[in-house]
Scaffold this active site. Structure first.
Site, PDB file in Angstrom:
ATOM      1  N   CYS A 144      32.446  43.597  38.629  1.00 21.25           N
ATOM      2  CA  CYS A 144      31.559  41.664  38.795  1.00 21.25           C
ATOM      3  C   CYS A 144      32.111  42.104  40.066  1.00 21.25           C
ATOM      4  O   CYS A 144      32.028  41.252  41.061  1.00 21.25           O
ATOM      5  CB  CYS A 144      32.207  40.929  37.562  1.00 21.25           C
ATOM      6  SG  CYS A 144      32.505  41.032  36.037  1.00 21.25           S
TER       7      CYS A 144
HETATM    8  N1  PMP Z   1      36.453  37.579  31.635  1.00 13.58           N
HETATM    9  C1  PMP Z   1      36.029  39.513  32.160  1.00 13.58           C
HETATM   10  C2  PMP Z   1      37.178  40.172  31.001  1.00 13.58           C
HETATM   11  C3  PMP Z   1      35.023  40.059  32.629  1.00 13.58           C
HETATM   12  O1  PMP Z   1      35.004  41.237  32.343  1.00 13.58           O
HETATM   13  C4  PMP Z   1      34.433  39.440  32.596  1.00 13.58           C
HETATM   14  C5  PMP Z   1      33.099  39.804  33.834  1.00 13.58           C
HETATM   15  N2  PMP Z   1      31.615  40.161  32.870  1.00 13.58           N
HETATM   16  C6  PMP Z   1      34.194  37.643  32.972  1.00 13.58           C
HETATM   17  C7  PMP Z   1      35.585  37.450  32.361  1.00 13.58           C
HETATM   18  C8  PMP Z   1      33.602  37.206  34.210  1.00 13.58           C
HETATM   19  O2  PMP Z   1      32.327  36.697  32.902  1.00 13.58           O
HETATM   20  P1  PMP Z   1      30.998  35.713  34.401  1.00 13.58           P
HETATM   21  O3  PMP Z   1      31.163  36.713  35.462  1.00 13.58           O
HETATM   22  O4  PMP Z   1      30.120  36.069  32.924  1.00 13.58           O
HETATM   23  O5  PMP Z   1      31.577  33.991  34.265  1.00 13.58           O
END
Ligand code: PMP
Length: 387
Positions: free
Chosen positions: A325
């Site tokens: 991310c």
């Molecule tokens: N928490 C964890 C453990 C993640 O791996 C991620 C990314 N997939 C997120 C939160 C944030 O997810 P998003 O970008 O879909 O909001």
């Protein structure tokens, strides 16, 4: 050229059954659940059915404890900020780990700027947090403990049940970021004594743009999205019905298929691990067995993760390096650094995340391609001792 997608941790394809279920809600069944007419009432029924499906997946006793949001990041923000502000009169101390996702890390940093104190519990070389260390860090000012269920980058699954028992014993709010785990491994909020659980739609083959937060009955949060009072006043804004219907369908499928799909993924994961580790100067990151079924993550000495990813891409393989991310930055992943790796070691990471679309043939192709690429890159590396 064969195409292999092994980056499900960054983004997952929407399951065909989910896609089919959500299509009518874009152009035919477009009622707003707050409206009184029959289109509105149908939307409301679908919203509640999705809430029930998500509640069932995580063993929540009541569907009213599920709040739909736009993503896991929003759920983490709501959980942490909402609980900290609501319970600030009881204390200002929060406990977390050093390997949380940035949506937890940056929210907590922001809370620190407004007077909260945060203790970051270190992890061991496998990325595991010791529940006893959390227990020892508790003070009479502690109001919140936040620990991720599993780390999406190194796959390690934390001792949530143990931490839940400690938090519940001390009557401290327990938030768990379940993004990488829910739908992949069984999670039960009652048995694991979780008060707040972040859930992601896309991480279980649902559409992006939807997420959820489980809020145990009796827990109160201060919301930050104010408006028309939707989602029990916790998250105002017209509900994303296609996204929510899709998340509900995805939760339903995950609940039914998690065990068989998990076993299939573990077999492929272990074949990737066993074969890739045959390469010299190659190491697994994360715990060998307390690990997500779909996660195979490595580090290779003397070469850069970015080069590996680009060369894999040229061979039709989509994978990740560092934190999926936040790999916009070239900084080494804070997760790998927290497991004790030096910067140059953390730079050589490769993350393969499997999913429903993968087959054993994909694994064969990756097992064949990775050594070729690593050998080629090492031949160019001035750091490689065999040169
Ligand atoms: N928490 C964890 C453990 C993640 O791996 C991620 C990314 N997939 C997120 C939160 C944030 O997810 P998003 O970008 O879909 O909001």
């Amino acid at each position: 050229m064969r195409k292999v997608y092994m980056d499900h941790g960054s983004a997952s394809p929407v399951d065909a059954r989910v896609l089919e279920a959500i299509m009518p809600y874009f152009d035919m069944d477009v009622g707003n659940p707050s409206s009184l007419h029959s289109a509105g009432r149908k939307a409301k029924r679908e919203l509640e059915a999705a809430r029930t499906a998500v509640a069932k997946l995580i063993g929540a006793p009541s569907s009213n404890s599920i709040i739909f949001t736009s993503c896991a990041t929003e759920s983490n923000n709501l959980a942490l900020r909402g609980a900290a502000l609501r319970y600030k009169d009881k204390g200002n101390h929060i406990i977390t780990t050093s390997i949380e996702h940035m949506s937890v890390m940056n929210t907590l940093k922001d809370l620190q700027r407004s007077g909260f104190e945060v203790t970051y519990i270190p992890v061991d070389k496998d990325g595991l947090v010791d529940a006893e260390r959390i227990k020892k860090a508790i003070t009479d000012k502690t109001i919140l403990i936040s620990v991720m269920y599993a780390n999406g980058e190194i796959g390690t699954i934390q001792p949530i049940r143990e931490i839940g028992a400690i938090a519940s014993d001390k009557k401290i709010m327990f938030h768990v970021d379940g993004t990488a785990a829910v739908g992949k491994v069984p999670v039960n909020v009652e048995e694991e004594r979780i008060d707040l659980l972040t859930i992601s739609s896309n991480d279980m083959n649902g559409p992006k743009g939807a997420g959820a937060l489980y809020i145990k009955q009796g827990v109160r949060l201060i919301p930050f999205m104010l408006g028309g009072g939707q989602e029990f006043g916790m998250r105002s804004g017209s509900e994303n019905i296609p996204g929510i219907v899709g998340m509900g369908k995805a939760a339903d499928i995950a609940g039914k298929e998690m065990i068989t799909e998990g076993a299939r993924l573990i077999k492929m994961r272990d074949r990737l691990i066993d074969n890739i580790l045959k390469l010299e100067y190659t190491y697994l990151t994360g715990h060998r067995t307390k690990r997500l079924p779909n996660n195979a993550s490595f580090r290779f000495s003397f070469i850069e993760g970015e080069s590996i990813i680009l060369q894999l891409n040229d061979m039709g393989i989509t994978a990740s390096t560092g934190s999926a991310c936040s790999s916009k930055t070239l900084e080494p992943s804070h997760v790998l650094i927290a497991t004790g790796l030096r910067h140059e070691e953390a730079h050589g990471s490769l993350l393969l995340t499997l999913g429903r679309s993968n087959s054993e043939e994909d694994v064969d192709y990756v097992i064949k391609s990775v050594p070729e690429i690593v050998t080629r890159l090492r031949a160019l590396s001035p750091l490689y001792p065999a040169k």
